[in-house]
Design a protein around this motif. Structure first.
Motif, PDB file in Angstrom:
ATOM      1  N   LEU A  77       0.802  -1.220   0.000  1.00  6.31           N
ATOM      2  CA  LEU A  77       0.000   0.000   0.000  1.00  6.31           C
ATOM      3  C   LEU A  77       0.835   1.270   0.000  1.00  6.31           C
ATOM      4  N   THR A  78       2.115   1.161   0.261  1.00  5.86           N
ATOM      5  CA  THR A  78       2.975   2.352   0.275  1.00  5.86           C
ATOM      6  C   THR A  78       3.488   2.713  -1.115  1.00  5.86           C
ATOM      7  N   LEU A  79       3.244   1.860  -2.104  1.00  6.64           N
ATOM      8  CA  LEU A  79       3.877   2.056  -3.412  1.00  6.64           C
ATOM      9  C   LEU A  79       2.939   2.584  -4.488  1.00  6.64           C
ATOM     10  N   GLY A 107       5.758  -3.165   2.446  1.00 11.83           N
ATOM     11  CA  GLY A 107       6.977  -3.303   1.656  1.00 11.83           C
ATOM     12  C   GLY A 107       8.220  -3.163   2.502  1.00 11.83           C
ATOM     13  N   TYR A 108       9.357  -3.607   1.947  1.00  6.28           N
ATOM     14  CA  TYR A 108      10.597  -3.545   2.713  1.00  6.28           C
ATOM     15  C   TYR A 108      11.849  -3.381   1.852  1.00  6.28           C
ATOM     16  N   GLN A 109      11.744  -3.527   0.524  1.00  8.19           N
ATOM     17  CA  GLN A 109      12.936  -3.490  -0.313  1.00  8.19           C
ATOM     18  C   GLN A 109      13.199  -2.059  -0.797  1.00  8.19           C
ATOM     19  N   PRO A 110      14.327  -1.460  -0.408  1.00  5.20           N
ATOM     20  CA  PRO A 110      14.595  -0.058  -0.759  1.00  5.20           C
ATOM     21  C   PRO A 110      14.537   0.235  -2.249  1.00  5.20           C
ATOM     22  N   HIS A 111      15.020  -0.703  -3.082  1.00 10.28           N
ATOM     23  CA  HIS A 111      15.020  -0.410  -4.520  1.00 10.28           C
ATOM     24  C   HIS A 111      13.603  -0.286  -5.064  1.00 10.28           C
ATOM     25  N   ALA A 119      10.860   6.851  -2.578  1.00 12.18           N
ATOM     26  CA  ALA A 119      12.001   6.562  -1.707  1.00 12.18           C
ATOM     27  C   ALA A 119      11.976   7.402  -0.437  1.00 12.18           C
ATOM     28  N   ASP A 120      11.428   8.596  -0.522  1.00  8.41           N
ATOM     29  CA  ASP A 120      11.360   9.471   0.651  1.00  8.41           C
ATOM     30  C   ASP A 120      10.315   9.020   1.658  1.00  8.41           C
ATOM     31  N   SER A 125       7.018   4.656   6.310  1.00  6.72           N
ATOM     32  CA  SER A 125       6.147   3.737   5.576  1.00  6.72           C
ATOM     33  C   SER A 125       4.977   3.246   6.423  1.00  6.72           C
ATOM     34  N   ARG A 126       5.157   3.145   7.738  1.00  9.76           N
ATOM     35  CA  ARG A 126       4.039   2.698   8.567  1.00  9.76           C
ATOM     36  C   ARG A 126       2.913   3.735   8.555  1.00  9.76           C
ATOM     37  N   GLU A 127       3.276   5.021   8.607  1.00  6.00           N
ATOM     38  CA  GLU A 127       2.265   6.085   8.535  1.00  6.00           C
ATOM     39  C   GLU A 127       1.547   6.051   7.185  1.00  6.00           C
TER      40      GLU A 127
END
Length: 393
Positions: A77-79, A107-111, A119-120, A125-127
């Motif tokens: 949901l963060t992407l 999610g968890y993968q920085p790339h 990326a910012d 990401s939890r918020e």
């Protein structure tokens, strides 16, 4: 007890057409064999996975099946823009005739955060996840035709409608992926369930995590027999142990080499992802060999009888009632995947066909304290079929 399949759809050879066709063929076979569901994972831009839009794969599966449930494990949901997520998965639920199980994560993968232009957002990401989750469920549960408005720290939406809306009301079943207790509040407050996996922890660690989560939810009033915590486990079966090891070793070692290179690690690890960095450090010290993975229970590689014994232990220790079988890992050959599926359907699934839901052993032993805390009305299975009823005060 339920048995499902799982796909992140790694494609070491970049033959994506073959990977997709194998997945669709295997799902059709799974429905004939009696599997209950299939779960699909979202990943972007690496060898680790080649399913950037599980909703597209889910719609394809819906058109080629009639019974099997279609789960998402997970939609990150963060992407993406949450309105689009709500629309896409509502459409999947409609096309499939109400067969969607909707799993969500952050999610968890920085790339991936970089590739998707957020990326910012990884440090918060939890918020972002919390707000996006509110928007998706808000769009699904609002009155038909009523505009939806949301103003938060990360998203601002004014007067939006969602068309179509899901067939399942008020929403499709919702599962939250987590390896951290911070998710308990979301699960407890909204009545959702949790997706768990030993892929990024040992099986004993996972068992403790599941028991702690169920204990917390029981204290908050959830009926423990209603909790659905599907466990996603990398599994490969063959006629004997040596054959299973020979077929699985290169695929598992390729997989873990790739996933450990993708997790947050080192000094640049974002806040809230420290556990992943610790795992990467352990992998660098050789903890991810097939021998180590098997000893830690991170995967099961062997014959069907051994898997039956392991599942019986998991049922007793954690109340496992839904096993998601990750069988096509690391580009495993199609014929080996199908053979493994057939062995599981022939030998393992019938053994648990009539297995009733169980409360974890540790929680059965704690039943008086739990009852006094929350006055639950629960039947706890005991030895030789005995039950003990706790009346609500």
């Amino acid at each position: 007890m339920k048995f499902s399949l799982f796909y992140v759809l790694e494609s070491p050879d970049r033959d994506f057409r073959r990977a997709y066709e194998e997945m669709l063929s295997q799902v059709e076979i799974a429905e004939r064999l009696g599997f209950d569901g299939v779960w699909l994972a979202e990943h972007h831009g690496s060898a680790y996975g080649s399913m950037p839009s599980p909703q597209v794969a889910a719609a394809a599966i819906a058109s080629r099946t009639s019974r099997i449930r279609i789960g998402i494990a997970v939609s990150n949901l963060t992407l993406a823009w949450p309105v689009r997520i709500a629309e896409d998965y509502a459409m999947v639920d409609v096309i499939s005739g109400g067969r969607l199980d909707f799993g969500v994560g952050r999610g968890y993968q920085p790339h991936e955060f970089r590739a998707m232009g957020v990326a910012d957002k990884q440090d918060v990401s939890r918020e972002v996840f919390d707000e996006a989750f509110q928007i998706v469920t808000g769009l699904w549960t609002k009155a038909v035709g009523e505009p939806y408005t949301f103003h938060g720290k990360h998203f601002h939406i004014d007067g939006v409608d969602c068309r179509p809306t899901p067939v399942q009301k008020p929403t499709p079943p919702i599962y939250v992926a987590s390896i951290s207790p911070e998710t308990f509040d979301l699960v407890a407050d909204h009545g959702h369930d949790m997706l768990v996996t030993p892929t990024l922890m040992t099986l004993p660690e996972l068992n403790g995590f599941v028991v702690d989560a169920k204990r917390t939810l029981m204290h908050r009033g959830r009926d423990p027999l209603s909790l659905d915590f599907p466990m996603n486990w990398q599994i490969h079966l063959a006629d004997d142990d040596a054959q299973a090891v020979a077929e699985a070793r290169p695929c598992l070692e390729w997989y873990f080499e790739n996933v450990m290179s993708a997790v947050p690690q080192g000094e640049s690890t974002p806040a809230g992802y420290e556990r992943y960095a610790a795992l990467a450090e352990a992998a660098a010290e050789g903890a991810m060999s097939l021998t180590g993975l098997r000893e830690g229970g991170v995967c099961y590689v062997g014959d069907p009888d051994g898997l039956i014994r392991e599942i019986e232990i998991l049922r007793e220790e954690t109340g496992l009632d839904h096993l998601i079988c990750w069988m096509r890992f690391g580009g495993m050959a199609h014929e080996h995947v199908v053979k493994s599926m057939e062995l599981l359907a022939e030998h393992v699934m019938p053994h648990f066909a009539d297995a009733p839901p169980l409360i974890p052993r540790a929680l059965r032993e704690e039943e008086p304290a739990i009852a006094n805390d929350r006055f639950l009305e629960i039947e706890f299975p005991h030895e030789e079929g005995e039950t003990h009823e706790l009346s609500r005060g």
